[in-house]
Design a protein around this motif. Structure first.
Motif, PDB file in Angstrom:
ATOM      1  N   ALA A 176       0.805  -1.230   0.000  1.00  9.27           N
ATOM      2  CA  ALA A 176       0.000   0.000   0.000  1.00  9.27           C
ATOM      3  C   ALA A 176       0.832   1.271   0.000  1.00  9.27           C
ATOM      4  O   ALA A 176       0.513   2.223   0.677  1.00  9.27           O
ATOM      5  CB  ALA A 176      -0.957   0.013   1.200  1.00  9.27           C
ATOM      6  N   LEU A 190      -6.957   0.856  -3.663  1.00  8.97           N
ATOM      7  CA  LEU A 190      -7.530   1.896  -4.516  1.00  8.97           C
ATOM      8  C   LEU A 190      -9.028   2.052  -4.248  1.00  8.97           C
ATOM      9  O   LEU A 190      -9.649   3.002  -4.699  1.00  8.97           O
ATOM     10  CB  LEU A 190      -7.304   1.567  -5.997  1.00  8.97           C
ATOM     11  CG  LEU A 190      -5.844   1.573  -6.460  1.00  8.97           C
ATOM     12  CD1 LEU A 190      -5.754   1.218  -7.921  1.00  8.97           C
ATOM     13  CD2 LEU A 190      -5.211   2.941  -6.229  1.00  8.97           C
ATOM     14  N   ARG A 247      -9.382   2.018   1.823  1.00 13.16           N
ATOM     15  CA  ARG A 247      -8.521   3.120   2.256  1.00 13.16           C
ATOM     16  C   ARG A 247      -9.042   3.746   3.529  1.00 13.16           C
ATOM     17  O   ARG A 247      -8.290   4.055   4.444  1.00 13.16           O
ATOM     18  CB  ARG A 247      -8.459   4.188   1.171  1.00 13.16           C
ATOM     19  CG  ARG A 247      -7.208   4.120   0.367  1.00 13.16           C
ATOM     20  CD  ARG A 247      -6.923   5.342  -0.448  1.00 13.16           C
ATOM     21  NE  ARG A 247      -8.049   6.188  -0.721  1.00 13.16           N
ATOM     22  CZ  ARG A 247      -8.896   6.028  -1.727  1.00 13.16           C
ATOM     23  NH1 ARG A 247      -8.731   5.014  -2.553  1.00 13.16           N
ATOM     24  NH2 ARG A 247      -9.897   6.842  -1.912  1.00 13.16           N
ATOM     25  N   LEU A 282      -6.508   3.628   6.460  1.00 16.61           N
ATOM     26  CA  LEU A 282      -5.719   4.846   6.510  1.00 16.61           C
ATOM     27  C   LEU A 282      -6.395   5.989   7.239  1.00 16.61           C
ATOM     28  O   LEU A 282      -5.733   6.889   7.710  1.00 16.61           O
ATOM     29  CB  LEU A 282      -5.348   5.293   5.088  1.00 16.61           C
ATOM     30  CG  LEU A 282      -4.761   4.199   4.188  1.00 16.61           C
ATOM     31  CD1 LEU A 282      -4.419   4.745   2.830  1.00 16.61           C
ATOM     32  CD2 LEU A 282      -3.539   3.571   4.820  1.00 16.61           C
ATOM     33  N   GLN A 283      -7.723   5.975   7.330  1.00 12.71           N
ATOM     34  CA  GLN A 283      -8.368   7.112   7.963  1.00 12.71           C
ATOM     35  C   GLN A 283      -8.959   6.787   9.326  1.00 12.71           C
ATOM     36  O   GLN A 283      -8.847   7.565  10.248  1.00 12.71           O
ATOM     37  CB  GLN A 283      -9.457   7.678   7.044  1.00 12.71           C
ATOM     38  CG  GLN A 283      -8.933   8.845   6.236  1.00 12.71           C
ATOM     39  CD  GLN A 283      -9.225   8.702   4.770  1.00 12.71           C
ATOM     40  OE1 GLN A 283     -10.295   8.278   4.394  1.00 12.71           O
ATOM     41  NE2 GLN A 283      -8.266   9.034   3.928  1.00 12.71           N
ATOM     42  N   ILE A 313      -2.095   2.669  11.277  1.00 11.26           N
ATOM     43  CA  ILE A 313      -1.074   1.658  11.047  1.00 11.26           C
ATOM     44  C   ILE A 313       0.261   2.395  11.037  1.00 11.26           C
ATOM     45  O   ILE A 313       0.393   3.423  10.383  1.00 11.26           O
ATOM     46  CB  ILE A 313      -1.301   0.952   9.685  1.00 11.26           C
ATOM     47  CG1 ILE A 313      -2.703   0.367   9.598  1.00 11.26           C
ATOM     48  CG2 ILE A 313      -0.251  -0.116   9.441  1.00 11.26           C
ATOM     49  CD1 ILE A 313      -2.987  -0.756  10.559  1.00 11.26           C
TER      50      ILE A 313
END
Lengths: 450, 372
Positions: B31, B255, B260, B264-265, B270
């Motif tokens: 990623a 993607l 995501r 990620l949000q 992480i």
């Protein structure tokens, strides 16, 4: 000197000189040179950008903050002890610096120390001037028993090997070495210039001269022989607003000390005004920028806000820009510097702008020549940066340059238009914009909590 | 937390083909900014497991480099911390780790000296986000001996690269098969287990006495009727990097907006080793669509539906489609790349063309690089 620099370029990226590693003599720690970083200034010419943060903590180049540059220079030059003097709005600065981990300044011996003004049994005071701030921290410097003290300011963008400057200082048996750079003659009158002989020894200072006799401008970076500076600080402790440029340096010169100018010819930028701040950011976008962050040599370190990569959607388009991680770009970004975690909505167009971290630009917005601070929410279909460049009515000295400046945590409702040379800050509502427009030259600053 | 962590990251996998020549599977970049082990390690850290050991063997240097400092995952602590165990020669053992149970056996002293009652065992190649406390709660509630974290796979998944699991409807594991040729099970073991520390020591010691070395075959499957083994169903994203195809698929999953957002949000983050790289730079002529771009990249060409890792340089007029470009790759001008995984530190000459015709192609191209 030049040969030495070139040799270092290829061989050593980060070095620790033996003399600089703590040695124990007379049962005290000994450092050859320590750095004192003046980071207490407000930077009022950055307007709403520094309403809640000190200037050194203002974001630069997307993921960096201005203070990262002198701090990275320190560690890259092998200086592992740095005192950071804070005063104005230190919260953001303190959390950014922390224990100095990003710059490898988390040390058992030395490392970074944040020095704020403190209460004393008598004569407690704020830092009233640059030299006064150092005077109040003589004890800190004495702990490390240094031979030399490097004085830095936290508001310049440059890469510089202070160790080469120290070698120059030692070579000349100087009391003070001032880093100077040649500026165009027509601009020399904006700076403090020094007049030197052929060997670089300083014979005179001129502060913002009308008819400059020299174009060597002082960069506000000094190396002092500590013993001498210590005496001068104690001698002049009662001078109000004691300042290096105004008091200490003339005093040293008057006493017949050896002052030398160290000529620096690389990239150096004072980002003191919104115009120069915007310009310096935009210069990073050039194909091969003069100030290149993409070189392996002399890396700039920072506390990374975001590790994740950035995402560009099917409709997104980015050209001539730098964009940080964790951003989501669904609109068009051209010639801009975008921070971490920024969202640019669908059909939005961002041009010639600086957007700091975690800001959201709503769908369909048109943003032109704007500096947008952190955590700003801009609604949909707003137009920023329209109309003519009329001087700002409240503060023409600060908000000129044809820019829109938006302070942190600002909320802008959907559908409004904002002109040039404007400043917006606070939670604004539709009613704050007569007819949905904030005309050029207007200032809209709403007080209150966030 | 009342558990210590073990991350098994020593295995090789032949289905990774050329990609595993020079690195451990757990050190595979994922990623854009992460490596495989970051997920398990961050989960440990975020679940407040304070003491974690990573067992490495195959190509361990790549992984040890990544783990050279434990501060990125917040393990630089006085209490607990991060331990890295590579095989060692001792007075009574001079073997490599011969299997997942054997590697635990060889480090049994560490388990014995700990005082926490439970052990979380995870693998270094899973890409997922999980609070192990929830599994532990389930483990205690069920009074289980071992809890296996599993994931329901959609119909039609190729099960031959997984451990297939069947349960009795109440969560009790009744059957398990390693990499079955055919099976009617849809439940897949994620390689995450919770077990009481003393129980683990006992089972591992018994295993070693019988010269058995594999945790799944010789403990889970062998004891499935004797011990109470329970299945914990995981409902969020999980994938494992166990073949070139699954590696490609995992990266491409990032993607998708929901993936995501999940990784990620949403809290917690992480973590990964931080490299101080400048933000990605887009020069004139760049055209990036539906792609992930990590820091340090410089882009002059077209990038579509791709994942660009750190420090990738894309030359003028390049076209990159449906591809994964690993760290520090230099792509010369006019290069065309489609359906490829480009190995890290590659230098692709100008005017090259690489297309993965049937499936993904792995490109390894070590040319001289002339860059300032």
């Amino acid at each position: 000197m030049k040969m030495f620099t070139i040799y270092k370029r290829y061989d050593i990226i980060c070095k620790l000189k033996h003399e600089n590693v703590a040695a124990r003599g007379d049962s005290v720690i000994k450092k050859e040179m320590i750095a004192m970083l003046l980071a207490g200034g407000q930077g009022s010419r950055l307007g709403v950008l520094t309403a809640k943060v000190a200037k050194p903590a203002v974001a630069f180049g997307g993921k960096y903050r201005i203070i990262d540059f002198p701090l990275s220079n320190c560690i890259n030059s092998g200086i592992d002890t740095v005192g950071v003097l804070t005063q104005y709005q230190p919260l953001r600065l303190n959390t950014h610096i922390g224990i100095g981990m990003p710059w490898d300044l988390d040390r058992n011996n030395g490392g970074v120390t944040v020095l704020s003004p403190y209460e004393k049994s008598a004569g407690s005071d704020w830092y009233s001037g640059t030299a006064n701030a150092i005077y109040q921290n003589i004890d800190y410097i004495d702990t490390y028993n240094p031979d030399y003290v490097l004085i830095l300011s936290g508001d310049h963008i440059y890469k510089m090997d202070y160790e080469v400057m120290l070698d120059y200082h030692k070579e000349n048996h100087a009391a003070v070495t001032i880093a100077c750079m040649p500026v165009p003659w027509e601009e020399a009158s904006r700076f403090g210039v020094v007049i030197t002989d052929e060997q670089g020894q300083i014979s005179e200072f001129e502060e913002k001269p009308a008819n400059p006799r020299s174009n060597l401008a002082s960069m506000g970076i000094y190396i002092f022989t500590w013993k001498l500076l210590r005496e001068a600080l104690i001698r002049m402790k009662d001078v109000p607003h004691c300042d290096f440029g105004k008091h200490i340096l003339p005093e040293c010169l008057g006493n017949g000390e050896r002052l030398f100018a160290y000529e620096y010819n690389g990239y150096w930028k004072d980002v003191g005004t919104l115009g120069s701040y915007w310009e310096a950011n935009m210069e990073l976008i050039d194909i091969i920028p003069e100030f290149n962050l993409y070189e392996e040599f002399w890396k700039i370190y920072t506390k990374s806000d975001a590790v994740p990569p950035l995402y560009v959607s099917e409709e997104g388009f980015i050209e001539r820009s730098i964009v940080c991680g964790n951003s989501a770009i669904e609109g068009t970004v051209i010639n801009s510097v975008i921070g971490a975690g920024v969202t640019v909505g669908k059909d939005a167009v961002v041009r010639d702008s600086i957007i700091m971290k975690n800001t959201v630009i709503g769908a369909g917005c048109k943003v032109d020549r704007a500096i947008i601070a952190e955590e700003v929410r801009i609604g949909e279909n707003c137009v920023l940066g329209v109309g003519e460049s009329i001087p700002n009515k409240v503060n023409p000295k600060v908000y000129s340059f044809g820019l829109v400046t938006i302070g942190e945590n600002t909320v802008i409702p959907s559908g409004v238009q904002i002109g040039l040379n404007t400043a917006v800050s606070g939670r604004t509502e539709k009613d704050d914009y007569p007819g949905g427009v904030l005309a050029s030259g207007e200032t809209l600053i709403k007080a209150g909590d966030r | 937390m009342r558990a210590i962590g073990l991350i098994l990251a020593g295995g090789n996998n032949h289905r990774m083909k050329e990609l595993s020549i020079k690195r451990a599977i757990a050190a595979m970049p994922v990623a854009g900014s992460y490596r495989g082990i970051d997920f398990s390690l961050s989960n440990m850290s975020n679940s407040h497991v304070q003491k974690v050991a990573v067992l490495t063997q195959y190509n361990s240097r790549s992984l040890n480099e990544h783990l050279s400092s434990s501060k990125w995952w917040d393990f630089g602590r006085k209490q607990g911390g991060l331990y890295i165990f590579t095989p060692m020669v001792t007075a009574d053992n001079n073997f490599w780790y011969r299997g997942t149970a054997d590697c635990i056996y060889q480090n049994l002293d560490w388990l014995k000296q700990s005082h926490e009652p439970y052990v979380v065992i995870a693998s270094g190649d899973g890409v997922y986000k999980m609070d192990y406390n929830k599994v532990l709660e389930y483990h205690i509630e069920k009074k289980a001996d071992i809890t296996v974290v599993c994931k329901d796979m959609p119909e039609g998944t190729d099960m031959s690269r997984f451990g297939a699991v069947k349960d009795d409807g109440d969560g009790r594991l009744i059957d398990m098969e390693e990499k079955p040729m055919t099976t009617d099970a849809h439940l897949v073991s994620c390689g995450i287990y919770i077990i009481r520390r003393r129980q683990l020591i006992e089972l591992i010691e018994k295993c070693a006495q019988e010269d058995r070395y594999d945790f799944v075959r010789d403990i889970l499957i062998r004891y499935k009727n004797v011990k109470k083994i329970y299945v914990y169903r995981m409902d969020s994203y999980w994938n494992s990097i166990s073949s070139v195809e699954s590696y490609y698929e995992t990266n491409m999953d990032f993607l998708k907006p929901e993936v995501r957002r999940h990784f990620l949000q949403e809290y917690p983050d992480i973590y990964s080793k931080v490299q101080d790289l400048p933000p990605a730079k887009y020069n004139a002529g760049s055209n990036v669509k539906n792609s992930l771009v990590a820091s340090g990249c410089i882009i002059n060409g077209t990038v579509q539906n791709s994942v660009l890792f750190k420090k990738v340089f894309v030359g003028n007029n390049c076209v990159i489609k449906n591809s994964i470009i690993l760290n520090d790759v230099y792509l010369g001008d006019n290069t065309y790349i489609e359906n490829c995984i480009v190995e890290s530190r590659d230098t692709i000459r100008a005017n090259s063309r690489y297309v993965g015709e049937n499936g993904v192609k792995v490109v390894i191209e070590k040319n001289e690089r002339y860059v300032i």
